[in-house]
Design a protein around this motif. Structure first.
Motif, PDB file in Angstrom:
ATOM      1  N   GLY A 246       0.782  -1.231   0.000  1.00 50.75           N
ATOM      2  CA  GLY A 246       0.000   0.000   0.000  1.00 50.75           C
ATOM      3  C   GLY A 246       0.810   1.274   0.000  1.00 50.75           C
ATOM      4  N   VAL A 247       2.132   1.184   0.197  1.00 59.08           N
ATOM      5  CA  VAL A 247       2.948   2.388   0.258  1.00 59.08           C
ATOM      6  C   VAL A 247       3.308   2.853  -1.155  1.00 59.08           C
ATOM      7  N   SER A 248       3.476   4.144  -1.325  1.00 61.21           N
ATOM      8  CA  SER A 248       3.782   4.695  -2.649  1.00 61.21           C
ATOM      9  C   SER A 248       5.266   4.590  -2.954  1.00 61.21           C
ATOM     10  N   ARG A 249       5.614   4.824  -4.200  1.00 63.84           N
ATOM     11  CA  ARG A 249       7.030   4.974  -4.568  1.00 63.84           C
ATOM     12  C   ARG A 249       7.589   6.172  -3.799  1.00 63.84           C
ATOM     13  N   LEU A 270      11.868  -2.268  -2.138  1.00 58.69           N
ATOM     14  CA  LEU A 270      12.336  -1.197  -1.255  1.00 58.69           C
ATOM     15  C   LEU A 270      13.442  -0.390  -1.926  1.00 58.69           C
ATOM     16  N   VAL A 271      14.349  -1.106  -2.619  1.00 56.54           N
ATOM     17  CA  VAL A 271      15.464  -0.419  -3.279  1.00 56.54           C
ATOM     18  C   VAL A 271      14.999   0.297  -4.539  1.00 56.54           C
ATOM     19  N   ARG A 276      11.494   4.122   2.184  1.00 59.19           N
ATOM     20  CA  ARG A 276      12.263   4.233   3.424  1.00 59.19           C
ATOM     21  C   ARG A 276      11.553   3.489   4.545  1.00 59.19           C
ATOM     22  N   ILE A 277      12.330   2.739   5.314  1.00 62.03           N
ATOM     23  CA  ILE A 277      11.796   2.070   6.493  1.00 62.03           C
ATOM     24  C   ILE A 277      12.466   2.670   7.724  1.00 62.03           C
ATOM     25  N   SER A 278      11.663   3.047   8.696  1.00 61.04           N
ATOM     26  CA  SER A 278      12.199   3.481   9.980  1.00 61.04           C
ATOM     27  C   SER A 278      11.434   2.755  11.077  1.00 61.04           C
TER      28      SER A 278
END
Length: 337
Positions: A246-249, A270-271, A276-278
């Motif tokens: 569900g997350v955008s580019r 992710l790459v 970004r993951i925090s």
């Protein structure tokens, strides 16, 4: 439920509290149902020194009944709320202001006796007076501080959408924290009752993941682009899978829930999409606990909205732990001591 020895007199820098309210965290339920995961049952904890069974409870409100040596700013009778984590104050992380990453960090109620009891000793340095708040409102201060710490790491500008996945105790409070910052939120859960709490906390879009594909619904709600930020508080693989889809580019996934199962992270995406993951761990007492008390002072209704039920200590297991383990509690279960 059992009798437990009285706490020793407060040591230097400590307060002894008579507990008025405590609330049950999902971590407490995990320890009860399938633990020990964090409780040092056989080996002494490196920081607290505790080993063996202990009293749960890291969310509490109480009155000061005894003040240890070298404590200033508190008096017998003060109504206070402690933070949950104890830090040393001198290591490289503490001196950088990141006390939640202290080299000798430990948690009251998980690594030392906690607040689901009549009395408990807590460090004065992680304790704050609640001002004019009632115990029934102030009991939300510690979990709200956790939510504020999570939301503080979100960089959401005008027109951006934040998704909160998992609307338990921290998730619903994260929605309230976003609302206070005028951030538009989309709330995702499998419980209609928890979605209703999110709506009352300010969520603009509600997605029932038990009835539809949550990631597809997030994309529809965001014009096909996906969410700019996803705060994942559920701690279950389906929640993280929804976050990934569900997350955008160029988006941001903020992990708050503890994931014990293998995590379905698509590292290639992710790459390639620069996602970004925090992560967010509990709270920074000096920053987040005063902010939580201030927010509750401005909006005391947050507490009432977030509470499922208030029970007596005698009902702790059937009315608290077992209901929460079965997924029957829509919000926080508060224990009246």
């Amino acid at each position: 439920m059992q009798e437990w020895p009285d706490p020793r007199p407060p040591a230097r820098g400590e307060l002894q509290l008579r507990i008025l309210r405590a609330s049950i965290c999902g971590t407490d339920v995990e320890e009860y149902v399938s633990g020990p995961h964090l409780i040092p049952l056989t080996t002494p904890h490196v920081a607290s020194g505790h080993a063996g069974p202990l009293v749960l409870g890291h969310e509490m409100v109480g009155r000061v009944i005894e003040v240890g040596a070298d404590v200033t700013g508190f008096a017998v009778g003060d109504l206070v709320v402690p933070g949950s984590g104890v830090s040393c104050g001198t290591c490289r992380w503490c001196t950088a202001g990141r006390t939640n990453l202290c080299a000798t960090y430990y948690t009251i109620g998980l690594h030392a006796d906690g607040g689901l009891a009549e009395r408990v000793n807590v460090p004065a340095r992680i304790t704050r007076a609640v001002g004019n708040l009632s115990p029934d409102v102030a009991i939300m201060a510690q979990p709200l501080a956790v939510a504020l710490h999570a939301v503080r790491g979100v960089e959401a500008g005008p027109g951006q959408r934040v998704v909160v996945i998992g609307l338990g105790g921290i998730g619903s409070l994260a929605v309230a924290a976003c609302t206070d910052r005028n951030i538009e939120t989309i709330a995702v859960d499998v419980s209609a009752a928890r979605l209703d709490i999110a709506k009352r906390s300010g969520a603009s879009v509600l997605i029932d993941a038990s009835q539809e594909d949550a990631a597809a619904a997030i994309r529809r709600a965001t014009g096909g682009d996906g969410a700019d930020v996803v705060i994942e508080t559920s701690g279950v693989p389906d929640g993280l899978r929804t976050a990934m889809r569900g997350v955008s580019r160029g988006g941001h996934i903020r992990l708050v829930g503890l994931h014990r199962d293998p995590s379905p992270l698509d590292l290639t995406r992710l790459v390639l999409d620069e996602i970004r993951i925090s992560t967010s761990k509990v709270h920074i007492c000096d920053q987040d606990l005063p902010a939580a008390l201030a927010l509750l002072d401005r909006h005391p209704e947050i507490a009432a909205t977030s509470v499922d039920s208030v029970i007596d200590l005698a009902d702790f297991v059937p009315g608290g732990m077992e209901r929460m383990a079965a997924g029957e509690a829509a919000g926080k279960v508060v224990v009246r001591i």
